[in-house]
Design a protein around this motif. Sequence first.
Motif, PDB file in Angstrom:
ATOM      1  N   ALA A   1       0.984   0.281   1.795  1.00 56.26           N
ATOM      2  CA  ALA A   1       0.712   1.632   2.059  1.00 56.26           C
ATOM      3  C   ALA A   1      -0.946   2.062   1.629  1.00 56.26           C
ATOM      4  CB  ALA A   1       1.415   2.446   0.459  1.00 56.26           C
ATOM      5  N   ARG A   2      -0.987   1.454   0.804  1.00 52.00           N
ATOM      6  CA  ARG A   2      -2.933   1.671   0.161  1.00 52.00           C
ATOM      7  C   ARG A   2      -3.909   0.988   1.158  1.00 52.00           C
ATOM      8  NH1 ARG A   2      -6.308  -0.349  -4.874  1.00 52.00           N
ATOM      9  NH2 ARG A   2      -8.564  -0.225  -3.752  1.00 52.00           N
ATOM     10  N   VAL A   3      -3.374   0.339   2.282  1.00 57.64           N
ATOM     11  CA  VAL A   3      -4.284  -0.488   2.962  1.00 57.64           C
ATOM     12  C   VAL A   3      -4.195   0.208   4.350  1.00 57.64           C
ATOM     13  CG1 VAL A   3      -4.795  -2.854   4.735  1.00 57.64           C
ATOM     14  CG2 VAL A   3      -4.425  -3.143   1.752  1.00 57.64           C
ATOM     15  N   LEU A   4      -2.906   0.841   4.096  1.00 58.68           N
ATOM     16  CA  LEU A   4      -2.872   2.059   5.197  1.00 58.68           C
ATOM     17  C   LEU A   4      -3.140   3.285   5.029  1.00 58.68           C
ATOM     18  CD1 LEU A   4      -1.086   2.404   8.439  1.00 58.68           C
ATOM     19  CD2 LEU A   4       1.210   3.164   6.578  1.00 58.68           C
ATOM     20  N   SER A   5      -3.599   3.304   4.190  1.00 63.70           N
ATOM     21  CA  SER A   5      -4.217   5.256   3.699  1.00 63.70           C
ATOM     22  C   SER A   5      -5.681   4.949   3.412  1.00 63.70           C
ATOM     23  CB  SER A   5      -3.333   5.695   2.480  1.00 63.70           C
ATOM     24  OG  SER A   5      -4.195   5.667   1.688  1.00 63.70           O
ATOM     25  N   GLU A   6      -5.895   3.479   3.708  1.00 65.04           N
ATOM     26  CA  GLU A   6      -7.507   3.622   3.726  1.00 65.04           C
ATOM     27  C   GLU A   6      -8.119   3.197   5.699  1.00 65.04           C
ATOM     28  OE1 GLU A   6      -8.350   1.155  -0.993  1.00 65.04           O
ATOM     29  OE2 GLU A   6      -8.453  -0.260   0.840  1.00 65.04           O
ATOM     30  N   THR A   7      -6.890   3.058   5.967  1.00 63.09           N
ATOM     31  CA  THR A   7      -6.953   2.003   7.018  1.00 63.09           C
ATOM     32  C   THR A   7      -7.306   3.854   8.112  1.00 63.09           C
ATOM     33  OG1 THR A   7      -5.849   0.354   7.199  1.00 63.09           O
ATOM     34  CG2 THR A   7      -5.895   1.912   9.202  1.00 63.09           C
TER      35      THR A   7
END
Lengths: 499, 254
Positions: free
Chosen positions: A437-443
């Motif tokens: 979820a964190r990688v997606l939000s950084e994306t």
Amino acid sequence: MKLGLDPAVVRKARELAARAAEPVIEMARTHTTVSVERAVLRLAGVTGADADGIPWVNRVVDAVRDQVGLEHGVALPFFAAENWRSLKFGLPAGTERDLALLRAREAVGAGVARIDRNRADRDRLLARHGDPGKPWIYLIVATGDIHEDIPQAQAAAREGADVIAVIRSTGQSLLDYVPEGATRQGYAGTYATQENFRLMRAALDEVSAELGRYVRLTNYASGLCMPEIATLAGLERLDMMLNDCMYGIIFRDINPRRTFVDQRFSRQIHARAGIVINTGEDNYLTTADAIDAAHTVVASQLLNERFGHEAGLADAQLGLGHAFEINPQIPDSFRLELAHAQLVRELFPDAPLKYMPPTKHMTGNIFAGYLLDAFFNLAGVMTGQSIILIGMMTEGIHTPWLSDRDLALENVRYVRRAAGDLSEDFTPGPFIRERAARVLSETVDLLHRVAGDGLLDAIADGVFGVTRRPADGGRGLDGVVEKAGDYVNPATEILEAAP
Amino acid sequence: MTVETMKQIIRPYGDTTGDAMIQVSFTLPVPHGPRADLAALQLAGKMGLDPASVVHSKAMGPDFTFFIVYGKATHLIDYAGIEVPEGREFELLTPAQVNAAVKARLGRRLVVVGACIGTDAHTVGIDAILNVKGFAGEKGLEYYREIEVHNLGAQVAVGDLVARAKAVDADAVLVSQVVTQKSAHIHNTKQMAAAFAEAYPTSLTGGLGRPLLIVGGPRFDTVTPSDLGVDRIFGKGTTPGEVASYLVHALVRE
């Protein structure tokens, strides 16, 4: 879906990628390049080279550019010429123009028809020999000599490879022409030529029949001749092509505008030919840190997806790339790898994802490297990756030996056999879910910035692969031409008319 | 017996001092079978392994066999006769020390030009040394306030490299070479050194008279800097800090 990703965030990411891509797509629609025009001639059946080995398509496009300008397209001047080998061209008008247009459409149409026949042939051979189950095992052959590559590729297929990639001679990406004929000398790879493509495809057809399994052939539609190489791949029934929207810009310093114009045409060809493209996001992690830069991989995949869809590629043709490159000394590195791999799997459920093995943290300790490759294979099986490039324990030491390749195949065969459908039993816990979820939000944050500033500016700022590439820098910008109102390209007419 | 002539004989260590056991693996271009195993044993014997045993042999297609062999090494090494190789000829400095030395003694920024030359497209090495991101936890030279970095990237023609070095008045040129097929790394480096010698006629009259030439890559272990015509070779695992410290050592000594 195991990660419980928020569909609203996923939607947002795609919207932002589309917004970021739009101005670049518009630029690609309104421009052509010397290589796009040469690809049109190749589709029309122009082959061969002059006495100095310069391909005729280069001679013609250069002559048309000097005498007429490329903004009208090469097709009309070429097909209006009485004898094109005299290299005297003009822009036809009136009935002469109508006649040239008719001839151009017929000749280019014949080339596209050959691509269509090849696609039908592939489907027939897949039905006859059988399509291997996923993950497909992808293996690289790179001797420099096509006649040496052929027995090695056949041996690799017999040992279990489903996909053979003939890596290109280093430096080919910067050649502004495609060499001719069968080649026996390359550097760290074999030149991509139409004849080399034909020879290797024929050899793999032979071994496919022997094995009862269709063995796919891969090459590289990248560099300054991307559209031509894509065209040759379609004409010779290659099955997958490396074709990334930004790789050449970042890693080969090819001009960004040139790359985006070239990649749109090459993807239209790939779409028509039923070729699966492979994108190159794995490469970012060779220059950037695999944890810090995980979101740049996902952002680039979303951009590649958008550019691919716009050019007509189906999801099943989007071999988006990613890699297992986290430093193994970091605690929980394997869990982080699983989080990244599963995230990509869930974001692109219908894409034949291409998963790349560790290279950066292969230290020369071949025993530790063999173990790391096994974990990579395991991560690939657990997260349902579609195409697995086989890691070599001697990565970074030498070009793989016969025994390196054999041991690598033994490794992946064991993991596939032992783990089976382990992905069915793999349910991530909070650590992996939160990381994804964190990688997606950084994306999403990154794509916000890219959509706001413009993709070309983001590339100039070094957002991808920690390398700065200004929009007017790099090689090949002088080969980009804005289309005039009377621009004619019979190939794009056909490709864009397709349903 | 004097101390000078004292020997220290060593053998490989398996699990007991003096057992001399080692393991090797290799491929022979013959079909798998008992005859192939005998061939492998004969090779092991000629390599100085006696006795030796083939613990694993496997067919790789119809024409090749892979072997893993264990054996007792008959060769002896006199460790006392092996000289301690020279250590690093320069002191390892922190980025702050490098910056301070350049500022105090050079009085301007030190200019570095880096590139992968020839057909080599593998920028991993040069990027690890130059990019801010760096390598092995150390930041690259771009991070050093007193170093001005021009990273030209991959597949730079030698002529372009020389021209750029002249244009920016480079103090040092860093070149990385990863591709070793047909000894491309050696040829490319020699060609580069020759081009600099030609472009900087002052370099022939003693003193440096040209930028310091540094080459890096994993496979330069068989050659010396003078073979190549460069000033320093860095091997696999070199960190940006080592390169920066060397630059200070070579270019900004009191």
